[in-house]
Design a protein around this motif. Structure first.
Motif, PDB file in Angstrom:
ATOM      1  N   VAL A  19       0.873  -1.169   0.000  1.00 15.46           N
ATOM      2  CA  VAL A  19       0.000   0.000   0.000  1.00 15.46           C
ATOM      3  C   VAL A  19       0.914   1.225   0.000  1.00 15.46           C
ATOM      4  CG1 VAL A  19      -1.788   1.272   1.256  1.00 15.46           C
ATOM      5  CG2 VAL A  19      -1.777  -1.235   1.309  1.00 15.46           C
ATOM      6  N   ALA A  20       0.819   2.028  -1.047  1.00 16.10           N
ATOM      7  CA  ALA A  20       1.662   3.238  -1.158  1.00 16.10           C
ATOM      8  C   ALA A  20       0.830   4.444  -0.760  1.00 16.10           C
ATOM      9  CB  ALA A  20       2.136   3.384  -2.600  1.00 16.10           C
ATOM     10  N   ILE A  21       1.362   5.221   0.176  1.00 16.99           N
ATOM     11  CA  ILE A  21       0.659   6.448   0.575  1.00 16.99           C
ATOM     12  C   ILE A  21       1.591   7.633   0.350  1.00 16.99           C
ATOM     13  CG2 ILE A  21      -0.486   7.687   2.450  1.00 16.99           C
ATOM     14  CD1 ILE A  21      -1.272   5.151   3.616  1.00 16.99           C
ATOM     15  N   ASP A  22       1.199   8.503  -0.547  1.00 21.37           N
ATOM     16  CA  ASP A  22       2.004   9.697  -0.807  1.00 21.37           C
ATOM     17  C   ASP A  22       1.187  10.939  -0.520  1.00 21.37           C
ATOM     18  OD1 ASP A  22       4.527   8.619  -1.931  1.00 21.37           O
ATOM     19  OD2 ASP A  22       3.170   7.730  -3.410  1.00 21.37           O
ATOM     20  N   GLY A  23       1.909  12.039  -0.330  1.00 22.09           N
ATOM     21  CA  GLY A  23       1.216  13.307  -0.121  1.00 22.09           C
ATOM     22  C   GLY A  23       2.122  14.287   0.594  1.00 22.09           C
ATOM     23  N   PRO A  24       1.681  15.538   0.662  1.00 28.10           N
ATOM     24  CA  PRO A  24       2.503  16.571   1.295  1.00 28.10           C
ATOM     25  C   PRO A  24       2.501  16.459   2.825  1.00 28.10           C
ATOM     26  CG  PRO A  24       0.387  17.479   0.662  1.00 28.10           C
ATOM     27  CD  PRO A  24       0.402  16.068   0.161  1.00 28.10           C
ATOM     28  N   ALA A  25       3.341  17.262   3.456  1.00 28.84           N
ATOM     29  CA  ALA A  25       3.457  17.260   4.919  1.00 28.84           C
ATOM     30  C   ALA A  25       2.130  17.657   5.560  1.00 28.84           C
ATOM     31  CB  ALA A  25       4.536  18.245   5.349  1.00 28.84           C
ATOM     32  N   GLY A  26       1.801  16.982   6.630  1.00 29.55           N
ATOM     33  CA  GLY A  26       0.632  17.373   7.417  1.00 29.55           C
ATOM     34  C   GLY A  26      -0.694  16.907   6.844  1.00 29.55           C
ATOM     35  N   ALA A  27      -0.641  16.071   5.807  1.00 33.97           N
ATOM     36  CA  ALA A  27      -1.899  15.598   5.207  1.00 33.97           C
ATOM     37  C   ALA A  27      -2.492  14.450   6.013  1.00 33.97           C
ATOM     38  CB  ALA A  27      -1.668  15.169   3.763  1.00 33.97           C
ATOM     39  N   GLY A  28      -1.716  13.927   6.967  1.00 33.55           N
ATOM     40  CA  GLY A  28      -2.216  12.833   7.814  1.00 33.55           C
ATOM     41  C   GLY A  28      -1.649  11.476   7.419  1.00 33.55           C
ATOM     42  N   LYS A  29      -0.594  11.474   6.592  1.00 33.38           N
ATOM     43  CA  LYS A  29      -0.039  10.199   6.092  1.00 33.38           C
ATOM     44  C   LYS A  29       0.365   9.249   7.217  1.00 33.38           C
ATOM     45  CE  LYS A  29       3.436  11.778   3.646  1.00 33.38           C
ATOM     46  NZ  LYS A  29       3.361  13.214   3.882  1.00 33.38           N
ATOM     47  N   SER A 122      18.255   8.055  -5.557  1.00 34.50           N
ATOM     48  CA  SER A 122      18.335   6.682  -6.087  1.00 34.50           C
ATOM     49  C   SER A 122      18.875   5.740  -5.014  1.00 34.50           C
ATOM     50  CB  SER A 122      19.142   6.622  -7.381  1.00 34.50           C
ATOM     51  OG  SER A 122      20.462   6.941  -7.130  1.00 34.50           O
ATOM     52  N   TRP A 123      19.735   6.241  -4.153  1.00 34.08           N
ATOM     53  CA  TRP A 123      20.231   5.429  -3.019  1.00 34.08           C
ATOM     54  C   TRP A 123      19.054   5.054  -2.098  1.00 34.08           C
ATOM     55  CZ3 TRP A 123      21.715   8.220   1.931  1.00 34.08           C
ATOM     56  CH2 TRP A 123      22.221   7.336   2.887  1.00 34.08           C
ATOM     57  N   MET A 124      18.254   6.058  -1.745  1.00 33.11           N
ATOM     58  CA  MET A 124      17.120   5.821  -0.838  1.00 33.11           C
ATOM     59  C   MET A 124      16.102   4.882  -1.480  1.00 33.11           C
ATOM     60  SD  MET A 124      17.254   7.444   2.057  1.00 33.11           S
ATOM     61  CE  MET A 124      18.298   8.678   2.807  1.00 33.11           C
ATOM     62  N   VAL A 125      15.812   5.112  -2.767  1.00 34.87           N
ATOM     63  CA  VAL A 125      14.803   4.292  -3.450  1.00 34.87           C
ATOM     64  C   VAL A 125      15.216   2.820  -3.416  1.00 34.87           C
ATOM     65  CG1 VAL A 125      13.782   3.780  -5.719  1.00 34.87           C
ATOM     66  CG2 VAL A 125      13.844   6.136  -4.888  1.00 34.87           C
ATOM     67  N   LYS A 126      16.513   2.560  -3.657  1.00 32.21           N
ATOM     68  CA  LYS A 126      16.979   1.157  -3.623  1.00 32.21           C
ATOM     69  C   LYS A 126      16.761   0.547  -2.235  1.00 32.21           C
ATOM     70  CE  LYS A 126      20.385   1.126  -7.257  1.00 32.21           C
ATOM     71  NZ  LYS A 126      21.076   2.418  -7.277  1.00 32.21           N
ATOM     72  N   LEU A 127      17.129   1.311  -1.209  1.00 34.33           N
ATOM     73  CA  LEU A 127      16.943   0.810   0.163  1.00 34.33           C
ATOM     74  C   LEU A 127      15.465   0.517   0.422  1.00 34.33           C
ATOM     75  CD1 LEU A 127      19.180   3.275   2.272  1.00 34.33           C
ATOM     76  CD2 LEU A 127      19.622   0.860   1.806  1.00 34.33           C
ATOM     77  N   GLN A 128      14.615   1.431  -0.043  1.00 32.57           N
ATOM     78  CA  GLN A 128      13.175   1.283   0.214  1.00 32.57           C
ATOM     79  C   GLN A 128      12.601   0.101  -0.558  1.00 32.57           C
ATOM     80  OE1 GLN A 128      12.165   5.289  -0.853  1.00 32.57           O
ATOM     81  NE2 GLN A 128      13.150   6.101   0.974  1.00 32.57           N
ATOM     82  N   GLN A 129      13.100  -0.107  -1.775  1.00 35.15           N
ATOM     83  CA  GLN A 129      12.618  -1.255  -2.557  1.00 35.15           C
ATOM     84  C   GLN A 129      13.029  -2.561  -1.881  1.00 35.15           C
ATOM     85  OE1 GLN A 129      14.288  -0.081  -6.351  1.00 35.15           O
ATOM     86  NE2 GLN A 129      12.333   0.748  -7.063  1.00 35.15           N
ATOM     87  N   GLN A 130      14.252  -2.573  -1.316  1.00 37.14           N
ATOM     88  CA  GLN A 130      14.681  -3.786  -0.591  1.00 37.14           C
ATOM     89  C   GLN A 130      13.785  -4.027   0.620  1.00 37.14           C
ATOM     90  OE1 GLN A 130      18.791  -2.994   0.360  1.00 37.14           O
ATOM     91  NE2 GLN A 130      19.414  -3.146  -1.777  1.00 37.14           N
ATOM     92  N   GLY A 141       5.365   8.199   1.838  1.00 36.26           N
ATOM     93  CA  GLY A 141       6.414   9.139   1.443  1.00 36.26           C
ATOM     94  C   GLY A 141       5.906  10.136   0.422  1.00 36.26           C
ATOM     95  N   ARG A 142       6.744  10.404  -0.599  1.00 36.77           N
ATOM     96  CA  ARG A 142       6.359  11.368  -1.634  1.00 36.77           C
ATOM     97  C   ARG A 142       6.325  10.733  -3.024  1.00 36.77           C
ATOM     98  NH1 ARG A 142       6.630  13.355   2.658  1.00 36.77           N
ATOM     99  NH2 ARG A 142       6.859  15.517   3.319  1.00 36.77           N
ATOM    100  N   ASP A 143       7.092   9.643  -3.186  1.00 40.45           N
ATOM    101  CA  ASP A 143       7.277   9.052  -4.517  1.00 40.45           C
ATOM    102  C   ASP A 143       7.066   7.541  -4.480  1.00 40.45           C
ATOM    103  OD1 ASP A 143       9.419   8.451  -2.896  1.00 40.45           O
ATOM    104  OD2 ASP A 143      10.917   8.606  -4.480  1.00 40.45           O
ATOM    105  N   ILE A 144       6.310   7.060  -3.518  1.00 37.71           N
ATOM    106  CA  ILE A 144       6.190   5.597  -3.373  1.00 37.71           C
ATOM    107  C   ILE A 144       5.371   5.021  -4.535  1.00 37.71           C
ATOM    108  CG2 ILE A 144       5.604   3.691  -1.813  1.00 37.71           C
ATOM    109  CD1 ILE A 144       7.762   5.728  -0.785  1.00 37.71           C
ATOM    110  N   VAL A 148       9.049   4.351  -6.273  1.00 40.02           N
ATOM    111  CA  VAL A 148       9.566   3.240  -5.449  1.00 40.02           C
ATOM    112  C   VAL A 148       8.808   1.951  -5.770  1.00 40.02           C
ATOM    113  CG1 VAL A 148      10.058   2.420  -3.105  1.00 40.02           C
ATOM    114  CG2 VAL A 148      10.251   4.864  -3.625  1.00 40.02           C
ATOM    115  N   PHE A 149       7.479   2.020  -5.710  1.00 39.55           N
ATOM    116  CA  PHE A 149       6.660   0.852  -6.061  1.00 39.55           C
ATOM    117  C   PHE A 149       5.559   1.244  -7.044  1.00 39.55           C
ATOM    118  CE2 PHE A 149       8.448  -0.779  -2.011  1.00 39.55           C
ATOM    119  CZ  PHE A 149       9.059  -1.907  -2.545  1.00 39.55           C
ATOM    120  N   PRO A 150       5.944   1.455  -8.314  1.00 38.08           N
ATOM    121  CA  PRO A 150       4.931   1.857  -9.303  1.00 38.08           C
ATOM    122  C   PRO A 150       3.873   0.775  -9.527  1.00 38.08           C
ATOM    123  CG  PRO A 150       7.078   1.535 -10.354  1.00 38.08           C
ATOM    124  CD  PRO A 150       7.299   1.417  -8.881  1.00 38.08           C
TER     125      PRO A 150
END
Ligand code: DC
Length: 241
Positions: A19-29, A122-130, A141-144, A148-150
């Motif tokens: 489940v990917a949840i993206d959005g700006p700060a304070g949106a309740g993510k 790209s470093w963070m994305v790899k870690l997150q995909q792992q 996050g912002r780009d999940i 990260v998980f399209p």
């Protein structure tokens, strides 16, 4: 962590969903992600904590936050670990638990600044995909959903008017905060601006994301709405299986 009974008897395979949840700060993510994780028996992974942890290291090392080459060198000698807990994540930098040190305004601003650099992303994305590879996660996050998980099974883009998000952040500061709500809203707008307009993986909804605007909702209502979105996706998936 064991899935709770509200997982509605879905086949075992469905428990590997992302489940990917993206959005700006304070949106309740964070609130929503935490709730969904508990409700559906998934791990909650908060990717912002990873950018924040690296930003803390960059600040401590006095590396200019606009120097991508130096930041990349620093990243090459940095180990970031994100651990899911029952209520919140712990984040470790080079083995040090920095969870309690990354929520102040300085690190918050720095996290948004370090996150514009493609090498850091790209470093963070790899870690997150792992971290999410085996599935069974809610990742926020912002780009999940976009990067990260399209192919995430469920994508939610959570938004709310800046004034509402700023007010929520202000209220989270506890009694007698040292700042005015207007300042919080101003900082949040500045961070939004940077996160939405960076060249690499800007904050934007994935084409197949479900948009959830919580401007006129309580967080509790937003949680229920998000839960319904996941339920609907899961029962659709179960019917097709
Ligand atoms: O979610 P947060 O507020 O803790 O995130 C801090 C900063 O990290 C945010 O301003 C932008 C960046 N970030 C990002 O670029 N991509 C993510 N997936 C998560 C956070």
């Amino acid at each position: 962590m064991t899935p709770d009974s509200s997982f509605h008897g879905l086949p075992e395979a469905k428990r590997t969903i992302i489940v990917a949840i993206d959005g700006p700060a304070g949106a309740g993510k964070s609130t929503i992600a935490r709730h969904l994780a508990r409700h559906f028996g998934l791990l909650n992974l908060e990717t912002g904590a990873m950018y924040r942890a690296f930003a803390l290291k960059a600040l401590r090392a006095d590396v200019p936050l606009n120097d991508s080459k130096l930041l990349e060198e620093l990243a090459a000698e940095t180990a970031i670990r994100l651990e899911a807990g029952d209520s919140e994540n712990s984040v470790l930098v080079d083995g040090e638990d920095v969870t309690g040190l990354i929520r102040n305004p300085e690190v918050t601003d720095a996290a948004s600044r370090v996150s514009v650099h493609p090498a850091i992303r790209s470093w963070m994305v790899k870690l997150q995909q792992q971290l999410g590879a085996v599935g069974g996660v809610v990742m926020e996050g912002r780009d999940i959903g976009t990067v990260v998980f399209p192919h995430a099974e469920v994508k939610i883009f959570l938004d709310a008017a800046p004034e509402v998000r700023g007010q929520r952040r202000f209220e989270q500061l506890g009694p007698a905060p040292a700042v005015q709500p207007e300042e919080v809203i101003r900082d949040l707008r500045a961070r939004d601006e940077r996160d939405r307009n960076r060249a690499d993986s800007p904050l934007k909804p994935a084409e197949d994301a479900v948009l959830l605007d919580s401007t006129n909702m309580t967080l509790d209502e937003a949680v229920r709405a998000a839960e319904a979105i996941v339920e609907a996706k899961l029962s659709g998936a179960a019917l097709q299986a």
